[in-house]
Design an enzyme around this catalytic site. Structure first.
Site, PDB file in Angstrom:
ATOM      1  N   ARG A  70      18.659  41.530  45.930  1.00 48.62           N
ATOM      2  CA  ARG A  70      18.312  41.666  44.515  1.00 48.62           C
ATOM      3  C   ARG A  70      18.827  40.463  43.727  1.00 48.62           C
ATOM      4  O   ARG A  70      18.155  39.967  42.823  1.00 48.62           O
ATOM      5  CB  ARG A  70      18.874  42.969  43.946  1.00 48.62           C
ATOM      6  CG  ARG A  70      18.232  44.211  44.537  1.00 48.62           C
ATOM      7  CD  ARG A  70      18.758  45.476  43.907  1.00 48.62           C
ATOM      8  NE  ARG A  70      18.333  45.605  42.518  1.00 48.62           N
ATOM      9  CZ  ARG A  70      18.825  46.511  41.675  1.00 48.62           C
ATOM     10  NH1 ARG A  70      19.774  47.349  42.076  1.00 48.62           N
ATOM     11  NH2 ARG A  70      18.394  46.578  40.430  1.00 48.62           N
ATOM     12  N   CYS A  84      25.972  44.551  37.329  1.00 46.41           N
ATOM     13  CA  CYS A  84      25.208  45.056  38.465  1.00 46.41           C
ATOM     14  C   CYS A  84      23.803  45.365  37.966  1.00 46.41           C
ATOM     15  O   CYS A  84      23.243  44.583  37.205  1.00 46.41           O
ATOM     16  CB  CYS A  84      25.885  46.287  39.076  1.00 46.41           C
ATOM     17  SG  CYS A  84      26.093  47.657  37.899  1.00 46.41           S
TER      18      CYS A  84
END
Length: 283
Positions: free
Chosen positions: A180, A238
């Protein structure tokens, strides 16, 4: 004070004269709705068996406000958070222990919020409920109202501009999975990639196979090798400010203070004016 507690230590404290308040924050990020499967039900898991005396806390409803431009798990309204903690029996002078189903992310979110709002004594059960060796209870307690009054600002908090600046002046860790960060995949948010200048530091690498944190000296060495050395200011983000709280907790175990960008990638990437970097390097 250590930010984590072992199951044996918790059992001893619960048997003592002044037991801690225990919060069960079982939650998991689920793609069940998209897959047509039943969503994870933390309360049902709690009611099926929990650490005796533990009170259930709902992450989505009590540890975050509604998703939107500020991210998928924005900060909760401070007054609402304080009321939720008091209902759970949290008081300023009583230690709090938080656990979840073992991943540690949800427990760390509760730990961070309590620390950010000024509670002086909060710890996370290392390894979560799977580490607990005692009997489980199905009794749902009705704790006496606590007296905790939140006072935000006790630990570091970043907004988008602050995170961008820290990525250049200090160290900004991206706690998501490497794919990611690189932008190879993005299963949830608008676009993949990372905040320019951020360093990939997946939170999954802070724990062993049993879900417990690596020893403090190993964590310290890991973060120093990634740039958190000397007087460098450190921040973490995050996807939505949950797994990053777990990395802030790991940094605390390592003896390194760090600020949390709560909006994280879900807020950053929702603004098309914010730059996006891709690939394995911070850029």
């Amino acid at each position: 004070m250590n930010a984590i507690i072992s199951a044996s230590e918790l059992a001893s404290d619960l048997a003592g004269e002044h037991p801690p308040v225990v919060l069960d924050v079982r939650w998991q990020l689920s793609m069940a709705k998209a897959a047509g499967e039943p969503a994870f039900d933390g309360r049902a898991e709690y009611e099926a068996g929990h650490v005796p005396g533990a009170v259930f806390v709902d992450l989505d409803r009590e540890l975050a406000s509604a998703p939107g431009a500020a991210g998928r798990h924005p900060l909760p309204d401070v007054a609402d958070f304080g009321a939720a903690m008091r209902r759970a029996g949290v008081s300023a002078a009583v230690p709090v222990v938080v656990y979840d189903g073992g991943q540690g992310w949800a427990a760390a979110r509760a730990w961070w919020l309590l620390r950010w709002t000024g509670h002086p004594d909060v710890r996370v059960l290392d390894g979560g409920l799977p580490a607990w060796e005692g009997a489980l209870s199905v009794d749902v307690p009705s704790p006496a109202e606590g007296d905790f009054e939140p006072a935000p600002g006790a630990v570091g908090l970043l907004d988008a501009d602050g995170a961008a600046a820290l990525a250049r002046s200090g160290v900004l860790f991206d706690a998501r999975a490497g794919e990611r960060y690189r932008g190879d995949v993005e299963p949830i948010d608008r676009v993949g990639g990372h905040i320019p200048g951020a360093v990939s530091a997946p939170t999954t690498e802070n724990v062993g196979a049993d879900g417990r944190f690596l020893p403090a000296e190993e964590l310290n060495a890991r973060f120093k090798a990634l740039g958190a050395a000397g007087d460098a200011e450190v921040g973490v983000y995050c996807g939505s400010g949950v797994s990053a709280a777990h990395e802030v907790l790991a940094l605390a175990v390592a003896g390194i203070p760090a600020a949390l960008y709560v909006g994280s990638w879900s807020a950053w990437s929702s603004d098309p004016q914010r730059p996006v970097a891709v690939g394995p390097e911070p850029q």
